[in-house]
Design an enzyme around this catalytic site. Sequence first.
Site, PDB file in Angstrom:
ATOM      1  CE  LYS A 167     -25.411 -18.296 -27.026  1.00  0.00           C
ATOM      2  NZ  LYS A 167     -24.762 -19.156 -28.036  1.00  0.00           N
ATOM      3  CG  ASP A 195     -21.658 -18.741 -29.961  1.00  0.00           C
ATOM      4  OD1 ASP A 195     -21.536 -18.573 -31.201  1.00  0.00           O
ATOM      5  OD2 ASP A 195     -22.282 -19.699 -29.467  1.00  0.00           O
ATOM      6  CD  GLU A 220     -19.014 -21.316 -29.983  1.00  0.00           C
ATOM      7  OE1 GLU A 220     -18.297 -21.312 -28.970  1.00  0.00           O
ATOM      8  OE2 GLU A 220     -20.048 -22.007 -30.076  1.00  0.00           O
ATOM      9  CG  ASP A 243     -21.862 -24.457 -32.288  1.00  0.00           C
ATOM     10  OD1 ASP A 243     -22.280 -25.545 -32.711  1.00  0.00           O
ATOM     11  OD2 ASP A 243     -22.354 -23.901 -31.289  1.00  0.00           O
ATOM     12  CE  LYS A 267     -25.161 -25.959 -29.774  1.00  0.00           C
ATOM     13  NZ  LYS A 267     -23.902 -25.279 -30.081  1.00  0.00           N
TER      14      LYS A 267
HETATM   15 MG    MG Z   1     -22.136 -21.881 -30.362  1.00  0.00          MG
END
Ligand code: MG
Length: 369
Positions: A167, A195, A220, A243, A267
């Site tokens: 992250k 990401d 990402e 994403d 997702k």
């Molecule tokens: Mg992501």
Amino acid sequence: MTSAIVKISVYAVQVPLKEGVYTMSGGRALDAFDTTIARIETKDGLVGWGEVTPLGNNYLPSYTAGARTGIKEIAPRLLGLDATELARINGEMDLALKGHPYVKTALDIACWDILGRKAGLPVATLLGGRFGKTIKLYRSITKDTPAAMARRIKEFRAQGYRTFQLKVGGEPDLDIARIRATAKAVKPGDRLVADANGGWLPHEAARVVDAVRDLDVAIEQPCQSYEENLTIRRRTARPFVLDESIDSLGALQRAIADGAMDAINIKLSKFGGLSRARVIRDVANANGIATTIEDTACTDITAAAVAALAHSTPEALRFSVTLANVKLAFRTATGAPFPKNGEAASLPVPGLGVEPIMKVLGRPLYEVK
Ligand code: MG
């Protein structure tokens, strides 16, 4: 015999995170998952389970109260419909409520569970069959100091994980240091993904991707909008993952036409459950785009659904998978696929193969019958 829906019950469960606070760019943080679980019962005595867990109120345009209110809106329209007719179920859900795919997720998944139980087949089989014995999982590395993040990778490597999602975002200089420190902690053959969850402005993202151009790291969702991400994509040779920007079939088609990414993150709740997520997976894979498969947040029922979709995705096109990217304080169901040595498997039993723990679920929030 048809499997007409006779009752839909909705449960709410707060599950604290075992590892403390989960932090993303922009100061977004969570210390518990507030999950919504749907139980669908049919006239011929079948029961299916589904789940949706938004990642707080500010990750995607979804939130917990919205899921619960939306299901209440849709559920009466599903009574009497055959739970095994997934396209009809989804068509009716769209008539009951335009958009709001996350709201439909738990209901769609519960109907897949019923279809599998009735057919006597695992959901993974219905989605295409199991590729390989197991699914390799990734671990998310929450934002921290570069040294602490590198340490986390070493710990997770020792547990068997080989794919790591850092992250990052919002702090370009620190983010560069985070990526460089963690790149040293991985070994050849591992997969490292940075990401940003849309947390960089284009000028920041441009600096970061240039500063890590010598490293084997995938980038990402560096920026918020699709257009911003496209400019960064065109300035870097790193593998590129979208994403949050890929939230519909139309968005995917446009991004494929633009050559905007090498992988996308699916997702389940971004698309409304397994039915539509499968379409996204198949269109992406048919175009050579690899797929990360997961959900916003999840507990055990979603984990079983994610495992089914992931296991039915060819291994070369399975970019990364997580069942629950953080450890939870307790389980909501038995039978769910559980990570072992950085891997898991969908269960070779009819349906999703999970049975919720009723004392954890408690009394339903409401029932529609
Ligand atoms: Mg992501």
